[in-house]
Scaffold this motif. Structure first.
Motif, PDB file in Angstrom:
ATOM      1  N   TYR A 109      42.102  42.095  42.290  1.00 64.89           N
ATOM      2  CA  TYR A 109      40.668  42.295  42.110  1.00 64.89           C
ATOM      3  C   TYR A 109      40.345  43.768  41.896  1.00 64.89           C
ATOM      4  CZ  TYR A 109      39.919  37.580  43.938  1.00 64.89           C
ATOM      5  OH  TYR A 109      39.924  36.221  44.132  1.00 64.89           O
ATOM      6  N   ALA A 110      39.445  44.030  40.979  1.00 63.12           N
ATOM      7  CA  ALA A 110      38.796  45.330  40.938  1.00 63.12           C
ATOM      8  C   ALA A 110      37.730  45.342  42.027  1.00 63.12           C
ATOM      9  CB  ALA A 110      38.165  45.566  39.574  1.00 63.12           C
ATOM     10  N   MET A 111      37.463  46.515  42.552  1.00 70.87           N
ATOM     11  CA  MET A 111      36.584  46.614  43.709  1.00 70.87           C
ATOM     12  C   MET A 111      35.493  47.660  43.489  1.00 70.87           C
ATOM     13  SD  MET A 111      37.995  44.512  45.922  1.00 70.87           S
ATOM     14  CE  MET A 111      37.204  45.004  47.451  1.00 70.87           C
ATOM     15  N   GLY A 112      34.410  47.472  44.216  1.00 67.09           N
ATOM     16  CA  GLY A 112      33.342  48.448  44.125  1.00 67.09           C
ATOM     17  C   GLY A 112      32.626  48.636  45.447  1.00 67.09           C
ATOM     18  N   TRP A 113      31.934  49.761  45.546  1.00 71.16           N
ATOM     19  CA  TRP A 113      31.027  50.030  46.661  1.00 71.16           C
ATOM     20  C   TRP A 113      29.610  50.112  46.107  1.00 71.16           C
ATOM     21  CZ3 TRP A 113      32.113  49.863  51.728  1.00 71.16           C
ATOM     22  CH2 TRP A 113      33.441  50.042  52.139  1.00 71.16           C
ATOM     23  N   ARG A 145      19.773  47.314  45.148  1.00 74.41           N
ATOM     24  CA  ARG A 145      21.170  47.638  45.425  1.00 74.41           C
ATOM     25  C   ARG A 145      21.703  48.544  44.319  1.00 74.41           C
ATOM     26  NH1 ARG A 145      24.786  43.029  48.118  1.00 74.41           N
ATOM     27  NH2 ARG A 145      22.847  43.091  49.327  1.00 74.41           N
ATOM     28  N   GLU A 146      22.381  49.601  44.728  1.00 71.18           N
ATOM     29  CA  GLU A 146      22.764  50.681  43.827  1.00 71.18           C
ATOM     30  C   GLU A 146      24.285  50.821  43.768  1.00 71.18           C
ATOM     31  OE1 GLU A 146      21.798  55.495  43.622  1.00 71.18           O
ATOM     32  OE2 GLU A 146      21.977  54.496  45.561  1.00 71.18           O
ATOM     33  N   PHE A 147      24.829  50.962  42.568  1.00 69.40           N
ATOM     34  CA  PHE A 147      26.261  51.194  42.388  1.00 69.40           C
ATOM     35  C   PHE A 147      26.637  52.558  42.943  1.00 69.40           C
ATOM     36  CE2 PHE A 147      30.365  51.109  40.390  1.00 69.40           C
ATOM     37  CZ  PHE A 147      30.581  52.410  39.973  1.00 69.40           C
TER      38      PHE A 147
END
Length: 124
Positions: A32-36, A45-47
């Motif tokens: 999986y690619a992941m993000g916060w 909600r903000e990248f």
């Protein structure tokens, strides 16, 4: 499917550092690619940051660039967000998220799995 649990949030003063962790369970974390992401009260909600499956590509939002670093340890099924020089405007609930495809995408709807979030509060 993957389950995500964030930890490491807290109350700190401006200029302090925190390291958030995102522990994954389930199948094939490394695929999986992941993000916060983060969400402040009354805001969308903000990248914040992105990392691909093998850590060969990372990207952080301009407003945290130079202060935040994303990383992952696939052997530990864990992703991290190192946050330095924290500012009051960094106050938010921080979420980790996983996505099945490898593309860098900024919208929350592109991510398939989410954690429950961890609160970060930065006082001035």
């Amino acid at each position: 499917q993957v389950q995500l649990v964030e930890s490491g949030g807290g109350v700190v003063q401006a200029g302090d550092s925190l390291r958030l962790s995102c522990a994954a369970s389930g199948r094939s974390f490394s695929s999986y690619a992941m993000g916060w992401f983060r969400q402040a009260p009354g805001k969308e909600r903000e990248f914040v940051a992105f990392i691909n499956w093998g850590s060969s590509f990372t990207y952080v939002a301009d407003n945290v660039k130079g202060r935040f670093t994303i990383s992952r340890d696939n052997a530990k099924n864990t992703m991290y967000l190192q946050m330095n020089s924290l500012k009051p405007e960094d106050t938010a609930v921080y979420y980790c998220a996983a996505k099945k495809n490898y593309l860098l995408q900024f919208g929350p709807s592109a991510y398939d799995y989410w954690g429950q979030g961890t609160q970060v509060t930065v006082s001035s």
